[in-house]
Design an enzyme around this catalytic site. Structure first.
Site, PDB file in Angstrom:
ATOM      1  NE  ARG A  14      -0.506  -0.717  -8.553  1.00 23.65           N
ATOM      2  CZ  ARG A  14      -1.553  -1.479  -8.252  1.00 23.65           C
ATOM      3  NH1 ARG A  14      -2.080  -1.451  -7.043  1.00 23.65           N
ATOM      4  NH2 ARG A  14      -2.066  -2.302  -9.151  1.00 23.65           N
ATOM      5  CG  HIS A 211      -4.714  -7.195 -11.535  1.00 18.64           C
ATOM      6  ND1 HIS A 211      -3.690  -6.262 -11.655  1.00 18.64           N
ATOM      7  CD2 HIS A 211      -4.871  -7.368 -10.201  1.00 18.64           C
ATOM      8  CE1 HIS A 211      -3.267  -5.903 -10.458  1.00 18.64           C
ATOM      9  NE2 HIS A 211      -3.970  -6.561  -9.553  1.00 18.64           N
ATOM     10  CG  HIS A 213      -4.233 -10.136  -6.191  1.00 15.21           C
ATOM     11  ND1 HIS A 213      -3.223  -9.589  -5.432  1.00 15.21           N
ATOM     12  CD2 HIS A 213      -4.662  -9.146  -6.998  1.00 15.21           C
ATOM     13  CE1 HIS A 213      -3.065  -8.308  -5.771  1.00 15.21           C
ATOM     14  NE2 HIS A 213      -3.932  -8.008  -6.711  1.00 15.21           N
ATOM     15  CB  CYS A 244      -5.488  -4.148  -2.170  1.00 16.25           C
ATOM     16  SG  CYS A 244      -6.269  -2.558  -1.872  1.00 16.25           S
ATOM     17  CG  ASN A 253      -0.467  -8.796  -8.166  1.00 11.41           C
ATOM     18  OD1 ASN A 253      -0.122  -8.068  -7.242  1.00 11.41           O
ATOM     19  ND2 ASN A 253      -1.427  -8.479  -8.990  1.00 11.41           N
TER      20      ASN A 253
HETATM   21  P1  HMG Z   1      -9.971  11.510  -0.200  1.00 16.54           P
HETATM   22  O1  HMG Z   1     -11.261  11.430  -0.929  1.00 16.54           O
HETATM   23  O2  HMG Z   1      -9.436  12.848   0.085  1.00 16.54           O
HETATM   24  O3  HMG Z   1     -10.240  10.740   1.120  1.00 16.54           O
HETATM   25  O4  HMG Z   1      -8.847  10.685  -0.945  1.00 16.54           O
HETATM   26  P2  HMG Z   1      -9.254  10.202   2.232  1.00 16.54           P
HETATM   27  O5  HMG Z   1      -9.852  10.478   3.562  1.00 16.54           O
HETATM   28  O6  HMG Z   1      -8.987   8.772   1.950  1.00 16.54           O
HETATM   29  O7  HMG Z   1      -7.963  11.139   2.011  1.00 16.54           O
HETATM   30  C1  HMG Z   1      -6.883  11.125   2.807  1.00 16.54           C
HETATM   31  C2  HMG Z   1      -5.903  12.261   2.470  1.00 16.54           C
HETATM   32  O8  HMG Z   1      -5.476  12.126   1.133  1.00 16.54           O
HETATM   33  C3  HMG Z   1      -6.399  13.708   2.579  1.00 16.54           C
HETATM   34  O9  HMG Z   1      -5.354  14.415   3.213  1.00 16.54           O
HETATM   35  C4  HMG Z   1      -6.448  14.196   1.146  1.00 16.54           C
HETATM   36  O10 HMG Z   1      -6.232  15.559   0.998  1.00 16.54           O
HETATM   37  C5  HMG Z   1      -5.315  13.438   0.542  1.00 16.54           C
HETATM   38  P3  HMG Z   1      -5.473  14.883   4.772  1.00 16.54           P
HETATM   39  O11 HMG Z   1      -6.583  15.882   4.767  1.00 16.54           O
HETATM   40  O12 HMG Z   1      -5.802  13.637   5.535  1.00 16.54           O
HETATM   41  O13 HMG Z   1      -4.113  15.441   5.062  1.00 16.54           O
HETATM   42  N1  HMG Z   1      -5.347  13.254  -0.914  1.00 16.54           N
HETATM   43  C6  HMG Z   1      -4.228  13.028  -1.641  1.00 16.54           C
HETATM   44  N2  HMG Z   1      -2.912  12.945  -1.300  1.00 16.54           N
HETATM   45  C7  HMG Z   1      -2.031  12.684  -2.291  1.00 16.54           C
HETATM   46  N3  HMG Z   1      -2.391  12.499  -3.579  1.00 16.54           N
HETATM   47  C8  HMG Z   1      -3.672  12.584  -3.950  1.00 16.54           C
HETATM   48  C9  HMG Z   1      -4.653  12.857  -2.962  1.00 16.54           C
HETATM   49  N4  HMG Z   1      -5.989  12.978  -2.992  1.00 16.54           N
HETATM   50  C10 HMG Z   1      -6.396  13.233  -1.741  1.00 16.54           C
HETATM   51  N5  HMG Z   1      -3.995  12.357  -5.208  1.00 16.54           N
HETATM   52  C11 HMG Z   1      -7.885   8.871  -2.177  1.00 16.54           C
HETATM   53  C12 HMG Z   1      -9.133   9.709  -1.883  1.00 16.54           C
HETATM   54  C13 HMG Z   1      -8.273   7.879  -3.243  1.00 16.54           C
HETATM   55  C14 HMG Z   1      -6.770   9.772  -2.665  1.00 16.54           C
HETATM   56  C15 HMG Z   1      -7.438   8.156  -0.888  1.00 16.54           C
HETATM   57  O14 HMG Z   1      -8.539   7.475  -0.344  1.00 16.54           O
HETATM   58  C16 HMG Z   1      -6.311   7.178  -1.120  1.00 16.54           C
HETATM   59  O15 HMG Z   1      -5.168   7.571  -1.304  1.00 16.54           O
HETATM   60  N6  HMG Z   1      -6.595   5.832  -1.139  1.00 16.54           N
HETATM   61  C17 HMG Z   1      -5.620   4.810  -1.392  1.00 16.54           C
HETATM   62  C18 HMG Z   1      -6.050   4.023  -2.614  1.00 16.54           C
HETATM   63  C19 HMG Z   1      -5.020   3.005  -3.045  1.00 16.54           C
HETATM   64  O16 HMG Z   1      -3.933   3.374  -3.448  1.00 16.54           O
HETATM   65  N7  HMG Z   1      -5.361   1.692  -2.963  1.00 16.54           N
HETATM   66  C20 HMG Z   1      -4.499   0.639  -3.422  1.00 16.54           C
HETATM   67  C21 HMG Z   1      -4.464   0.550  -4.909  1.00 16.54           C
HETATM   68  S1  HMG Z   1      -5.915  -0.263  -5.621  1.00 16.54           S
HETATM   69  C22 HMG Z   1      -5.444  -1.904  -5.770  1.00 16.54           C
HETATM   70  O17 HMG Z   1      -4.455  -2.299  -5.242  1.00 16.54           O
HETATM   71  C23 HMG Z   1      -6.264  -2.838  -6.636  1.00 16.54           C
HETATM   72  C24 HMG Z   1      -5.630  -3.101  -7.981  1.00 16.54           C
HETATM   73  O18 HMG Z   1      -4.347  -3.695  -7.838  1.00 16.54           O
HETATM   74  C25 HMG Z   1      -6.511  -4.023  -8.819  1.00 16.54           C
HETATM   75  C26 HMG Z   1      -6.935  -5.295  -8.094  1.00 16.54           C
HETATM   76  O19 HMG Z   1      -6.110  -5.996  -7.509  1.00 16.54           O
HETATM   77  O20 HMG Z   1      -8.147  -5.567  -8.169  1.00 16.54           O
HETATM   78  C27 HMG Z   1      -5.454  -1.805  -8.783  1.00 16.54           C
HETATM   79 MG    MG Z   2      -4.026  -5.837  -7.420  1.00 17.60          MG
END
Ligand code: HMG
Ligand code: MG
Length: 305
Positions: A14, A211, A213, A244, A253
């Site tokens: 992931r 966690h 990196h 990310c 990581n």
């Molecule tokens: P939103 O509020 O709708 O805003 O989604 P958006 O403008 O970002 O949304 C874009 C599109 O996503 C829209 O579709 C939504 O309908 C759709 P469009 O109108 O453009 O066709 N959408 C979805 N599609 C599929 N599944 C869903 C969903 N929800 C809305 N569930 C959202 C908010 C969070 C979904 C969006 O901003 C997004 O997908 N962001 C990506 C977040 C992400 O995956 N980030 C990386 C992981 S976090 C990380 O890596 C850190 C971690 O490892 C810990 C660390 O290292 O600290 C965990």
């Molecule tokens: Mg991470």
């Protein structure tokens, strides 16, 4: 006191793959997960139910999860496959694919929260409360992340008090475990210690995971610092993959191979077989066309040649 056992949460399929320019097909991701489970990992993040426009690498996570669950059922192994879920829509899709564990992901930085999930911290907690309630009613386990726990790519310094506050809110909404993420890998051991100690005043340490990196090469040192504080769950990624897309400059990581090498040397049980882990690392690095970033993997592979 050091823990006798550590649970590793493998995030390579992931966190690792979400940051790669090469988008891998479902079959490759499933095979990676199968190899990781075969190596003895018992918690393997399988994907994210987020927008495929924003994270194309995680498209097809439902298929990946279904296939991983089927493969494990065949092997009779006990492995959990948590998946990232940002909202109710994501939860619905995850449940349809058979998820038994999800992870919600908040941040201790307002700006990062907005860039990453398109809403501020307070709103994200509201969204996650609804997700957690529905998930728990369906008997799913819910894990929580706090990103930017040691620094933010947009705001810079992040105070431990804010990390503790957000971790506490996630705990209050029923997260069984809170993973403290140094998303951009800037933290050093003194900061890691202070942050974990502060969070532990709000969330008992047995519910915390680390966690880290490794952007600045501090991840193993940080792990070594938080183990004696009672942290016994560590997130890591095969071959040191990860990052990310909304945290520019963040690298991978901490590598699972490096963590397992260190734990083995310290006599701490992880249940992971290094030889099989190396095999999984070789597999995914060949698919991605990049070298393994784990120092232990490189050294062990050179020794066996
Ligand atoms: P939103 O509020 O709708 O805003 O989604 P958006 O403008 O970002 O949304 C874009 C599109 O996503 C829209 O579709 C939504 O309908 C759709 P469009 O109108 O453009 O066709 N959408 C979805 N599609 C599929 N599944 C869903 C969903 N929800 C809305 N569930 C959202 C908010 C969070 C979904 C969006 O901003 C997004 O997908 N962001 C990506 C977040 C992400 O995956 N980030 C990386 C992981 S976090 C990380 O890596 C850190 C971690 O490892 C810990 C660390 O290292 O600290 C965990
Ligand atoms: Mg991470």
């Amino acid at each position: 006191m050091l823990p006798q056992r550590v649970k590793i949460v493998e995030v390579g399929a992931r966190d690792g793959l979400q940051n790669e320019t090469r988008v891998l097909p479902v079959e490759t991701r499933v095979e990676l997960i199968r190899l990781l489970a075969e190596a003895g990992l018992t918690a393997i993040e399988a994907g994210s139910f987020v927008s495929a426009k924003r994270i194309p690498q995680m498209a097809g996570s439902g298929d990946v999860l279904q296939a991983a669950l089927a493969a494990t059922a065949d092997a009779g192994a006990a492995c959990a496959y948590p998946v990232l879920v940002p909202n109710l829509r994501g939860l619905e899709a995850a449940m349809q694919a058979g998820a038994t564990e999800i992870a919600v992901f908040a941040a201790a930085s307002e700006t990062f929260s907005r860039k990453n999930i398109n809403c501020g911290i307070a709103e994200s907690i509201e969204r996650f409360a609804a997700v957690a309630e529905r998930a728990r009613a369906a008997n799913l386990r819910v894990r929580g992340y706090v990103s930017c726990a040691l620094g933010c790519p947009y705001q810079g310094e992040v105070g431990p008090g804010e990390v503790a506050r957000v971790a506490g809110l996630l705990r209050d909404l029923g997260c069984h475990q809170i993973s403290l993420g140094d998303t951009i890998g800037v933290g050093t051991p003194g900061q890691a210690r202070a942050m974990v100690e502060r969070v532990a005043e709000r969330v008992p340490v047995e519910h915390l995971a680390a966690h880290f990196h490794d952007t600045y090469g501090q991840a193993l040192a940080n792990i070594h610092t938080v183990l004696p504080l009672g942290v016994s769950v560590l997130d890591s990624a095969i071959a040191g993959l990860g990052g990310c897309p909304f945290a520019a400059g963040a690298s991978g990581n901490v590598a699972t191979e490096d963590v397992v090498y260190m734990l083995d040397g310290m006599g701490i049980h992880s249940g992971v077989d290094m030889r099989k882990l190396l095999f999984a690392g070789d597999y995914i690095c060949a698919k991605l066309g990049r070298p393994n970033q784990s120092r232990a993997a490189a050294a062990l592979s050179a020794r066996s040649r």
